[in-house]
Design an enzyme around this catalytic site. Structure first.
Site, PDB file in Angstrom:
ATOM      1  N   GLY A  73       0.837  -1.193   0.000  1.00  0.00           N
ATOM      2  CA  GLY A  73       0.000   0.000   0.000  1.00  0.00           C
ATOM      3  C   GLY A  73       0.861   1.228   0.000  1.00  0.00           C
ATOM      4  O   GLY A  73       2.048   1.183   0.339  1.00  0.00           O
TER       5      GLY A  73
ATOM      6  N   GLY B  84       0.350   5.295   1.024  1.00  0.00           N
ATOM      7  CA  GLY B  84      -0.560   6.335   1.496  1.00  0.00           C
ATOM      8  C   GLY B  84       0.033   7.696   1.264  1.00  0.00           C
ATOM      9  O   GLY B  84       1.032   7.857   0.565  1.00  0.00           O
TER      10      GLY B  84
ATOM     11  N   ASN C  87       4.640   4.423   2.874  1.00  0.00           N
ATOM     12  CA  ASN C  87       4.538   3.228   2.057  1.00  0.00           C
ATOM     13  C   ASN C  87       4.344   2.077   3.017  1.00  0.00           C
ATOM     14  O   ASN C  87       4.933   2.070   4.101  1.00  0.00           O
ATOM     15  CB  ASN C  87       5.822   3.003   1.253  1.00  0.00           C
TER      16      ASN C  87
ATOM     17  N   ASP D 132     -11.268  10.007   9.529  1.00  0.00           N
ATOM     18  CA  ASP D 132     -11.143   9.574   8.131  1.00  0.00           C
ATOM     19  C   ASP D 132     -11.687   8.161   7.964  1.00  0.00           C
ATOM     20  O   ASP D 132     -11.046   7.285   7.372  1.00  0.00           O
ATOM     21  CB  ASP D 132      -9.681   9.642   7.667  1.00  0.00           C
TER      22      ASP D 132
HETATM   23  N1  LIG Z   1      -1.994  -3.601   9.026  1.00  0.00           N
HETATM   24  C1  LIG Z   1      -2.078  -3.605   7.702  1.00  0.00           C
HETATM   25  N2  LIG Z   1      -2.161  -4.771   7.040  1.00  0.00           N
HETATM   26  C2  LIG Z   1      -2.242  -4.788   5.717  1.00  0.00           C
HETATM   27  N3  LIG Z   1      -2.287  -3.702   4.942  1.00  0.00           N
HETATM   28  C3  LIG Z   1      -2.207  -2.504   5.526  1.00  0.00           C
HETATM   29  C4  LIG Z   1      -2.095  -2.385   6.938  1.00  0.00           C
HETATM   30  N4  LIG Z   1      -2.047  -1.071   7.242  1.00  0.00           N
HETATM   31  C5  LIG Z   1      -2.128  -0.404   6.086  1.00  0.00           C
HETATM   32  N5  LIG Z   1      -2.219  -1.254   5.038  1.00  0.00           N
HETATM   33  C6  LIG Z   1      -2.348  -0.903   3.610  1.00  0.00           C
HETATM   34  O1  LIG Z   1      -1.611   0.251   3.311  1.00  0.00           O
HETATM   35  C7  LIG Z   1      -2.466   1.308   2.830  1.00  0.00           C
HETATM   36  C8  LIG Z   1      -1.972   2.641   3.361  1.00  0.00           C
HETATM   37  O2  LIG Z   1      -1.966   2.610   4.768  1.00  0.00           O
HETATM   38  P1  LIG Z   1      -2.506   3.809   5.642  1.00  0.00           P
HETATM   39  O3  LIG Z   1      -3.897   4.132   5.188  1.00  0.00           O
HETATM   40  O4  LIG Z   1      -2.354   3.511   7.074  1.00  0.00           O
HETATM   41  O5  LIG Z   1      -1.464   4.928   5.210  1.00  0.00           O
HETATM   42  P2  LIG Z   1      -1.671   6.459   4.930  1.00  0.00           P
HETATM   43  O6  LIG Z   1      -0.354   6.991   4.488  1.00  0.00           O
HETATM   44  O7  LIG Z   1      -2.246   7.129   6.108  1.00  0.00           O
HETATM   45  O8  LIG Z   1      -2.711   6.354   3.766  1.00  0.00           O
HETATM   46  P3  LIG Z   1      -3.860   7.293   3.200  1.00  0.00           P
HETATM   47  O9  LIG Z   1      -3.209   8.498   2.672  1.00  0.00           O
HETATM   48  O10 LIG Z   1      -4.472   6.437   2.105  1.00  0.00           O
HETATM   49  O11 LIG Z   1      -4.827   7.555   4.277  1.00  0.00           O
HETATM   50  C9  LIG Z   1      -3.861   0.919   3.315  1.00  0.00           C
HETATM   51  O12 LIG Z   1      -4.883   1.388   2.485  1.00  0.00           O
HETATM   52  C10 LIG Z   1      -3.802  -0.612   3.338  1.00  0.00           C
HETATM   53  O13 LIG Z   1      -4.168  -1.146   2.093  1.00  0.00           O
END
Ligand SMILES: Nc1ncnc2c1ncn2[C@@H]1O[C@H](COP(=O)(O)OP(=O)(O)OP(=O)(O)O)[C@@H](O)[C@H]1O
Length: 581
Positions: free
Chosen positions: A123, A125, A129, A240
């Site tokens: 993933g 975000g 990463n 969110d």
């Molecule tokens: N514990 C986990 N197990 C599996 N996949 C995960 C986990 N945590 C996050 N991910 C994957 O990684 C992606 C990004 O994680 P997260 O949403 O926490 O990051 P972010 O940088 O805050 O993202 P965003 O900008 O999309 O809100 C998630 O949409 C998910 O698909």
């Protein structure tokens, strides 16, 4: 080398070093619900370490970036006494991290990067990463969220710190658990370690093969509301809630994840908070109207959108802009009553008050939904936040107390991998196939609709339209980090960080979609250049040019000087320019 300290590391959730144990850190306030285990380990070198090592080499003999940029370690909850901070650094924590979230580090020592083996990127975000990795000490598969510090600013560090502090305050089966942190004293990189979750609700919902039964919808919603109930009881607003932040494992357990926008709140000691939170499709009307005094009801609105989405099989209010989003809300939920307008005193109320009231039509729109779901949807999607009640009340609603009851999570089907990222991959593949078949005169129309509805526009992109009072420095800093600044609302606008409120929204009439019947006389119009979070200043000449009047069409009410087709295309170009930079 990345892990200069090279000390013992934990095998499980938390590890405790001798130094930490003997120090005053130990005697200080402990973070709730954190169990402490002690393990001795050896390590082996893996890919992650190389990445970290490289970063530190780049910095050469300078101080680590985090330390260099730590210009304002002023994050209140973590202002630890110097001695304690020293103890934490001795235990292996980088000083910059101890400075911003010392409280959350108590009782932990950092995990070394070389005790994990990276398997795959899963993933990505706004500021991180996420990798699937194996914990070499336990053999367990975990998710490692690598926080990007490429554009390190004190604000970004503070937001990351807030996420860690919040995660350590939460402990519930339906909330993702932070199992540890990977970093070292000399490192400026940071990984958050989580239990690995195979799916997310957005990915499942978008999967053409998945159609949820009523009992399954109840099962997911019960878990979501239970997780929310816990967060709210611990004084945390998620801010969110959306499908891609609801992770699901192969046992059907749902966990609320991504606390990057979450904040603490205390109903008895309120501070103004930013209204620029929550992904657009799940954002409640009061935030669109600029509310800075809000509470748990914002998460409940998002939960209502998800409930209706699971039953409908598609997002219920997929707006493209904030104005359009509000319009969709009014059309479904009715416009606010006069009484609400009066009592709420929302900053953008005069801008978005429709000339004619809209009638609420939830029951008509969702007439095919199970009857027991309608009172709950009505409550969660109430225009007045007070009427949304609480997660606890929602859990007691007849939706959960009438048959068919929520199924057991373990009885849910075992789905193939279905992360939002997988859905994206599927979309990309479908697009590629369409392009190929188009060349042969066959455009695969069928998948397109689903694809378009599958994902919510992230809050950052949706918000970009309304940013006008942002200081230039942030703007330029963020030009290369698409939407990051939206993910991190400016601290001076977020009471949760102890700053006073700053600027208000400026609405550019050029960005109002043509079918929105708000009185445009109430839009402020400025010849100042539009500033956005996600791009550089646009050409003032283009923006300030006079607009031609346009007759309203469709269900628009009243006259309007909304953009003409030509204006619109120019605005689109401008927006394109902004986001490209
Ligand atoms: N514990 C986990 N197990 C599996 N996949 C995960 C986990 N945590 C996050 N991910 C994957 O990684 C992606 C990004 O994680 P997260 O949403 O926490 O990051 P972010 O940088 O805050 O993202 P965003 O900008 O999309 O809100 C998630 O949409 C998910 O698909």
């Amino acid at each position: 080398m990345g892990c200069v300290l090279g000390r013992e590391v934990s095998s499980g959730i938390v590890s405790e070093s001798k130094e930490v144990k003997n120090s005053r850190v130990e005697s200080k306030r402990k973070v709730e619900d954190v169990s402490v285990t002690k393990t001795d380990t050896t390590s082996s070198v893996v890919e992650i370490q190389n990445e970290e090592t490289q970063e530190e080499k780049v910095d050469g003999d300078k101080k680590p970036r985090g330390e260099r940029r730590r210009s304002r370690p002023n994050y209140k909850p973590s202002n630890l006494p110097g001695q304690m901070r020293g103890d934490q650094v001795a235990a292996g924590w980088p000083p910059w991290l101890s400075a911003v979230c010392g409280e959350a580090l108590n009782g932990w020592i950092p995990r070394r990067a070389d005790t994990f083996e990276k398997i795959d990127k899963i993933g990505s975000g706004t500021y991180s990463n996420v990798y699937k990795a194996r914990d070499l000490l336990t053999g367990k598969v975990v998710a490692l969220k690598k926080v990007r510090f490429d554009n390190l600013e004190p604000e970004s560090v503070k937001f990351m710190a807030r996420e860690i502090i919040i995660l350590r305050r939460l402990n519930h089966p339906n909330v993702v658990k932070l199992e540890g942190l990977v970093t070292s004293r000399m490192s400026c990189s940071l990984y958050l370690v989580f239990e690995y979750m195979e799916h997310d609700l957005a990915g499942l919902a978008a999967s053409p093969a998945v159609k949820f039964t009523e009992a399954q919808v109840k099962c997911y919603m019960h878990q979501l509301l239970s997780g929310l109930e816990h967060c709210h009881k611990r004084g945390v607003l998620h801010r969110d809630i959306k499908g891609s932040n609801l992770l699901i494992d192969n046992e059907g357990i749902l966990r609320i994840a991504d606390f990057g926008l979450a904040s603490f709140f205390d109903p008895n000691n309120k501070h103004p908070m930013t209204s620029r939170v929550v992904t657009l499709w799940y954002r409640p009307p009061e935030l669109l109207l600029g509310a800075t005094d809000y509470g748990v009801s914002i998460d409940l609105w998002s939960a209502g959108c998800i409930l209706a989405e699971l039953l409908a099989g598609k997002p219920i209010m997929p707006g493209r802009t904030e104005v359009e989003q509000l319009h969709k809300i009014y059309k479904l939920c009715g416009s606010p009553s006069d009484e609400y307008w009066k009592k709420s005193r929302l900053p953008n109320a005069t801008l978005f008050k429709p000339r004619e009231p809209y009638k609420r039509c939830i029951r008509e729109t969702f007439k095919d939904f199970p009857p027991s779901s309608l009172p709950l949807i009505e409550t969660l999607l109430a225009i007045d936040p007070v009427e949304r009640q609480t997660a606890t009340a929602a859990l007691k609603s007849e939706f959960f107390t009438t048959e068919p009851y929520a199924c057991e999570p373990s009885s849910l089907p075992k789905y193939p991998p279905s992360k939002e990222m997988d859905a994206k991959r599927r979309d990309d593949e479908a697009r590629r196939l369409r392009a190929a078949s188009k060349a042969q005169g066959d455009a695969g129309k069928k998948t397109r609709t689903r694809e378009r509805h599958a994902r919510a526009m992230p809050a950052p992109d949706a918000n970009a339209e309304l940013q006008s009072n942002i200081d230039r420095r942030r703007l330029i800093n963020h030009a290369n980090a698409k939407s990051k600044s939206e993910k991190f609302p400016p601290p001076h606008q977020d009471g949760a960080l102890g700053y006073t409120l700053g600027s208000s929204h400026h609405i550019d009439p050029a960005l109002v979609p043509p079918d929105v019947p708000f009185s445009t006389t109430s839009f402020t119009y400025s010849k100042e250049p539009i500033q956005t979070w996600s791009g550089p200043l646009v050409d003032p000449a283009g923006v300030g040019a006079p607009r031609r009047k346009k007759k309203n069409t469709g269900d628009a009410r009243g006259s309007s000087n909304l953009p003409t087709g030509k204006d619109k295309s120019r605005d689109t170009q401008l927006k394109g320019k902004k986001s490209m930079a």
